[in-house]
Design a protein around this motif. Structure first.
Motif: not given
Length: 518
Positions: A446-447, A450-451, A453-454, A457
């Motif tokens: 998950l971490t 998230t990284l 995905l950021l 973005c």
């Protein structure tokens, strides 16, 4: 007189003749059935041949048949001549049997079938000739048998036939098991467009050529068990099209190639897009690679058993499949199954993985609660964390699967003595680490997600606002440049050395400023 004739007309319809009228001593006659024993020739001592529809002359001592033997049995529908010693059949022997639908000539001493022997058998649909000594079949042996649907030539010495030996458009089932065929010429099926089942087990076939089954648009079942097949050409099941825009595919639904010499899953199987029953057991395959069955979307039954060299199954070996039954047994080198191997199969009902060398079974192998039948006994389970879940799991779907799980056994490392898994003490092994590790892996995943995905973005934001960012950057660069120029001007304001070489000049000239800015 008229009254007598009238009474005779009333009584006559109730007089029914049967085969029992004038039945020979060595025969049993009942209604339309006659069975004889101890005969050296076809019995002829019947009072009424026309009522006989079934004649059983099996297990006698007949050695030959002549054209006079059955000429009076004009209504015969079934004739059993199996288990005799017949070695010769004269042409025209069966020509008067226009209503005959079943003929059994199995277990005799026939070495050849003359052309025209079956001529005029216009109602014949089933023909048994297994366990003779027939080595070859001539071109016109089945000429003028328009309704023949089933032929069994198993257990002969057949090694070949002419291109259109089976020139029978009505033929649906052909059994050629246990002969001496070394290949399957594709042209032997040119004249059998309605054939849907062919059995070629126990021959000497070494390979399957391209387009072998191309002329069989209705074929649905092919058995090639216990031959010597080492490979299948990539277009073995390809359908040759006259029309380049045709989308016709091979229609085989049941395919078995058990007990051959394959070393890998043949790529030719990709063309079996309609197959729902596949058995590749008993070969020399060592690995089941990723998605080797991915095109077989209709496959429901898969058997991969009795593989002496199979030692690896890839994590996504069955990717794309939705099986109903999986049989994977008696693979002595198969020690491990990957996690989630069958997890995506929502219609799975039977999993048989017994008699392998499995040391453990993943809890997430499949949806255990949906199974109607499950067997994994007689493996090499080690009493460790890999089988601990079998002791505590309570989601079995049927009493049968639950009872089977309760009877599973394991053994300690280095100790061959088996104990019931349900009775083994797993507490001292600290098996709870499995869930912790699993949660840690999930958290790390998950971490990382998230990284990623950021990062995506940020990249998208910069791309969409690239003009504004570039403008701001240029503004920043210009201001910094201006500030630098001002600092230099301020510094030289108090310098004793001017840019024009005047040692006493206190203030830079306009030319000095321009030189500094450039």
């Amino acid at each position: 007189m008229f009254a007598v004739i009238f009474l005779a007309g009333l009584i006559a319809p109730e007089i029914v003749l049967s085969a029992s009228d004038d039945c020979p001593l060595n025969c049993t006659c009942k209604d339309n059935l006659v069975k004889c024993h101890g005969c050296n020739s076809v019995p002829q001592q019947f009072g009424n041949f026309s009522v006989i529809e079934i004649l059983d002359l099996s297990h006698n001592n007949l050695t030959s048949l002549t054209k006079n033997d059955f000429e009076k049995f004009i209504n015969l529908q079934k004739l059993y001549l199996n288990e005799n010693k017949i070695s010769d059949i004269e042409n025209g022997t069966f020509s008067s049997l226009v209503h005959l639908s079943v003929l059994n000539l199995s277990c005799n001493s026939l070495s050849t079938i003359k052309e025209g022997v079956f001529c005029n058998l216009k109602s014949l649909s089933i023909l048994y000739m297994k366990r003779n000594s027939i080595e070859n079949l001539s071109l016109d042996v089945f000429h003028n048998v328009p309704k023949l649907q089933y032929i069994s030539l198993a257990e002969n010495g057949l090694y070949g036939f002419d291109a259109c030996t089976f020139q029978i458009r009505s033929l649906r089932i052909l059994v050629l098991d246990n002969n001496s065929l070394s290949s399957i010429p594709s042209n032997i099926f040119n004249c059998t467009p309605n054939l849907h089942t062919i059995r070629l087990n126990l021959n000497r076939i070494t390979h399957i050529s391209d387009y072998t089954f191309s002329n069989l648009p209705n074929i649905s079942s092919v058995s090639l068990d216990y031959n010597r097949i080492t490979h299948l050409e990539i277009y073995s099941f390809e359908v040759r099209h006259d029309d380049p825009n045709s989308l016709m595919e091979c229609q085989i639904q049941r395919f078995t190639i058990v007990g051959n010499q394959l070393t890998e899953v043949p790529q030719a199987l990709d063309d079996l897009v309609y197959v729902d029953h596949l058995d590749i057991s008993g070969n020399s395959i060592t690995r089941i690679e990723t998605q080797v069955f991915y095109r077989l979307q209709k496959l429901r039954y898969l058997r991969i058993s009795e593989m002496p060299l199979l030692n690896y199954i890839a994590p996504f070996a069955f990717g794309g499949l939705d099986l109903r039954d999986l049989h994977m047994t008696r693979n002595p080198k198969l020690r491990k199954l990957p996690e989630n191997l069958l997890q995506s199969m929502n219609n799975l009902r039977t999993v048989i993985i017994s008699n392998n060398a499995l040391q453990s079974v993943p809890k997430n192998l499949c949806k255990w609660h949906m199974l109607m039948d499950m067997m994994m006994n007689d493996n090499d389970f080690i009493c460790g964390c890999g089988v601990h879940w079998l002791q505590t799991y309570s989601g079995w779907g049927t009493p049968q699967t639950r009872q089977h799980a309760e009877n599973l056994k394991c053994h300690k490392p280095g100790n061959s003595e088996n104990v019931l898994i349900k009775d083994f003490d797993f507490d001292h092994l600290g098996c709870t680490y499995t869930s912790v590790v699993h949660k840690s892996r999930v958290l790390v995943g998950l971490t990382a997600a998230t990284l990623v995905l950021l990062t995506v973005c940020v990249i998208l934001f910069m791309y969409r606002n690239r003009k504004r960012i570039i403008f701001r950057y240029r503004q920043f660069k210009y201001r910094r440049h201006t500030d630098s120029a001002y600092t230099i001007e301020h510094k030289y304001m108090y310098s004793d050395l001017s840019t024009n070489g005047d040692v006493h000049g206190d203030v830079p000239t306009t030319k000095d400023k321009d030189n500094l800015l450039t």
